[in-house]
Motif scaffolding. Structure first.
Motif, PDB file in Angstrom:
ATOM      1  N   UNK A 117      12.222 -42.327  18.000  1.00  0.00           N
ATOM      2  CA  UNK A 117      12.008 -42.073  16.572  1.00  0.00           C
ATOM      3  C   UNK A 117      13.161 -42.619  15.752  1.00  0.00           C
ATOM      4  N   UNK A 118      12.829 -43.300  14.667  1.00  0.00           N
ATOM      5  CA  UNK A 118      13.834 -43.777  13.727  1.00  0.00           C
ATOM      6  C   UNK A 118      13.489 -43.243  12.347  1.00  0.00           C
ATOM      7  N   UNK A 119      14.340 -43.551  11.377  1.00  0.00           N
ATOM      8  CA  UNK A 119      14.106 -43.075  10.015  1.00  0.00           C
ATOM      9  C   UNK A 119      12.836 -43.677   9.419  1.00  0.00           C
ATOM     10  N   UNK A 120      12.425 -44.822   9.938  1.00  0.00           N
ATOM     11  CA  UNK A 120      11.242 -45.491   9.396  1.00  0.00           C
ATOM     12  C   UNK A 120       9.970 -45.197  10.170  1.00  0.00           C
ATOM     13  N   UNK A 121      10.081 -44.505  11.316  1.00  0.00           N
ATOM     14  CA  UNK A 121       8.884 -44.184  12.089  1.00  0.00           C
ATOM     15  C   UNK A 121       9.168 -44.134  13.575  1.00  0.00           C
ATOM     16  N   UNK A 122       8.087 -44.036  14.345  1.00  0.00           N
ATOM     17  CA  UNK A 122       8.181 -43.888  15.797  1.00  0.00           C
ATOM     18  C   UNK A 122       7.608 -45.112  16.507  1.00  0.00           C
ATOM     19  N   UNK A 123       8.249 -45.524  17.585  1.00  0.00           N
ATOM     20  CA  UNK A 123       7.733 -46.608  18.428  1.00  0.00           C
ATOM     21  C   UNK A 123       6.616 -46.035  19.296  1.00  0.00           C
ATOM     22  N   UNK A 124       5.402 -46.530  19.106  1.00  0.00           N
ATOM     23  CA  UNK A 124       4.222 -45.930  19.713  1.00  0.00           C
ATOM     24  C   UNK A 124       3.571 -46.860  20.731  1.00  0.00           C
ATOM     25  N   UNK A 125       3.401 -46.358  21.958  1.00  0.00           N
ATOM     26  CA  UNK A 125       2.697 -47.114  22.992  1.00  0.00           C
ATOM     27  C   UNK A 125       1.219 -47.198  22.634  1.00  0.00           C
ATOM     28  N   UNK A 126       0.634 -48.378  22.816  1.00  0.00           N
ATOM     29  CA  UNK A 126      -0.780 -48.596  22.503  1.00  0.00           C
ATOM     30  C   UNK A 126      -1.627 -48.486  23.760  1.00  0.00           C
ATOM     31  N   UNK A 127      -2.885 -48.136  23.579  1.00  0.00           N
ATOM     32  CA  UNK A 127      -3.815 -48.088  24.700  1.00  0.00           C
ATOM     33  C   UNK A 127      -3.402 -47.079  25.745  1.00  0.00           C
ATOM     34  N   UNK A 128      -3.777 -47.350  26.988  1.00  0.00           N
ATOM     35  CA  UNK A 128      -3.495 -46.419  28.087  1.00  0.00           C
ATOM     36  C   UNK A 128      -2.518 -46.970  29.113  1.00  0.00           C
ATOM     37  N   UNK A 129      -2.193 -48.262  29.033  1.00  0.00           N
ATOM     38  CA  UNK A 129      -1.293 -48.858  30.012  1.00  0.00           C
ATOM     39  C   UNK A 129       0.147 -48.494  29.678  1.00  0.00           C
ATOM     40  N   UNK A 130       0.878 -48.001  30.666  1.00  0.00           N
ATOM     41  CA  UNK A 130       2.248 -47.548  30.431  1.00  0.00           C
ATOM     42  C   UNK A 130       3.270 -48.254  31.323  1.00  0.00           C
ATOM     43  N   UNK A 131       2.870 -49.314  31.992  1.00  0.00           N
ATOM     44  CA  UNK A 131       3.797 -50.076  32.826  1.00  0.00           C
ATOM     45  C   UNK A 131       3.641 -51.561  32.506  1.00  0.00           C
ATOM     46  N   UNK A 132       4.719 -52.332  32.649  1.00  0.00           N
ATOM     47  CA  UNK A 132       4.631 -53.770  32.353  1.00  0.00           C
ATOM     48  C   UNK A 132       3.874 -54.526  33.441  1.00  0.00           C
ATOM     49  N   UNK A 133       3.046 -55.445  33.028  1.00  0.00           N
ATOM     50  CA  UNK A 133       2.373 -56.344  33.971  1.00  0.00           C
ATOM     51  C   UNK A 133       3.335 -57.458  34.380  1.00  0.00           C
ATOM     52  N   UNK A 134       3.062 -58.136  35.487  1.00  0.00           N
ATOM     53  CA  UNK A 134       3.885 -59.299  35.844  1.00  0.00           C
ATOM     54  C   UNK A 134       3.825 -60.350  34.736  1.00  0.00           C
TER      55      UNK A 134
END
Length: 358
Positions: A214-231
């Motif tokens: 969270x920052x003063x301008x908002x929150x960094x929000x994960x999109x969709x359902x994937x929570x790990x980086x792909x290759x």
């Protein structure tokens, strides 16, 4: 390196604490470091590190368990995570991309003047027959690059972790191969190394803000359902190779050491820059008529002179200036970055030697 399917951030990331997120990252093998509460810049160095310039790699604070020098202090040590976020639960979380093996596309959506078509995709000529009407951001240049290669835009890649930023941009996380080149960070406006206009690369030599921060301008929000980086896709790896992003494996010689300034001079350097940054931030009180560019230029020029002598690190100066500029004119990020880059370089050619003052 983490594998797909390992430790995953809670689906209800909006309720995750920074400590939860830090542990999630560490569980995936990604070294983390604290960010200043409510901001996207690293937490402040200790007084000793602020007063005397030295190489982050040689800083004794790291062995003492301190977080000085931003991503250089990043760790997966559970005890340090407990100590750091236990001392201040509001600290944000940054990941050091190089040691984590991450390559993150930082797609900007800032309002800015669109450059000439030969500068949109460095090294790729765009024929006049290609209609560029409506092109306005990094989302467009990334989509254009992908289209020219017959691929889907990474911004639409739901197979990997994507994070919406408070400014409307997007972070697209990828995992680099275990065996393969490391990649350097870059900015989309760089005349030497860049992938596309308004598309930065966060890799070796940089860090990325985690989802749920969270920052003063908002929150960094994960999109969709994937929570790990792909290759990292092969076609993107080829583009990074083409644009000069691989890091050389040859050892880099140590720079010629500069005399370390006395602590009082370092203190005065800090006191010299802080009021100039405050003048920049104060421009937030009015949308225009505040001489914002002039004040930012003065602050960056001064910072460049301090960096040249070693009173201040370049990355630290750039982050301080960017944070102040974004606080005052968040919609002019592109303009601010150009002013900062130019003035820092100009200031570096005029080292600002300070006499010790109490």
């Amino acid at each position: 390196m983490p594998r797909r399917g390992e430790t995953s951030v809670p689906r209800s990331a909006g309720h995750a604490t920074p400590y939860d997120v830090a542990r999630w990252c560490a569980g995936n093998g990604w070294p983390v470091h604290p960010l200043a509460a409510g901001r996207k810049t690293p937490a402040a160095n200790c007084p000793s590190c602020r007063e005397a310039a030295h190489r982050p790699q040689q800083c004794p604070c790291h062995s003492a368990g301190k977080w000085c020098h931003g991503f250089h202090a990043a760790t997966t040590n559970p005890q340090l995570l407990h100590t750091w976020w236990g001392s201040d639960p509001t600290l944000g979380v940054g990941v050091s991309c190089g040691p984590a093996g991450l390559v993150v596309l930082d797609v900007d959506a800032h309002s800015a003047e669109v450059p000439a078509r030969n500068r949109l995709l460095p090294g790729i000529p765009i024929h006049e027959s290609v209609n560029l009407d409506g092109l306005a951001s990094g989302f467009d240049t990334l989509a254009l690059l992908a289209a020219l290669r017959g691929r889907k835009s990474p911004a639409d890649d739901d197979s990997t972790l994507r994070v919406r930023t408070p400014s409307g941009g997007l972070h697209v996380w990828y995992q680099a191969p275990r065996q393969g080149p490391q990649y350097r960070s870059s900015v989309g406006s760089s005349p030497k190394v860049s992938l596309a206009w308004q598309v930065d690369i966060r890799a070796t030599g940089g860090y990325i803000v985690t989802p749920a921060t969270r920052t003063k301008t908002g929150t960094y929000q994960a999109l969709g359902t994937t929570r790990v980086p792909a290759p990292l896709p092969h076609w993107l790896a080829a583009e990074l190779q083409r644009t000069g992003h691989p890091v050389s494996n040859e050892p880099v010689p140590d720079p010629v050491p500069r005399p370390r300034p006395a602590a009082p001079a370092g203190q005065h350097a800090h006191r010299l820059l802080v009021p100039l940054l405050a003048q920049v931030e104060a421009c937030a009180s009015a949308p225009e008529g505040t001489a914002f560019t002039e004040k930012l230029n003065r602050a960056a020029y001064t910072a460049g002179g301090l960096v040249a002598v070693g009173y201040l690190g370049h990355d630290q100066a750039h982050d301080l200036l960017t944070a102040a500029a974004d606080a005052a004119r968040p919609h002019r990020h592109r303009h601010s970055r150009a002013v900062i880059s130019s003035a820092l370089s100009a200031g570096a050619s005029r080292p600002l030697h300070l006499k010790g003052r109490s």
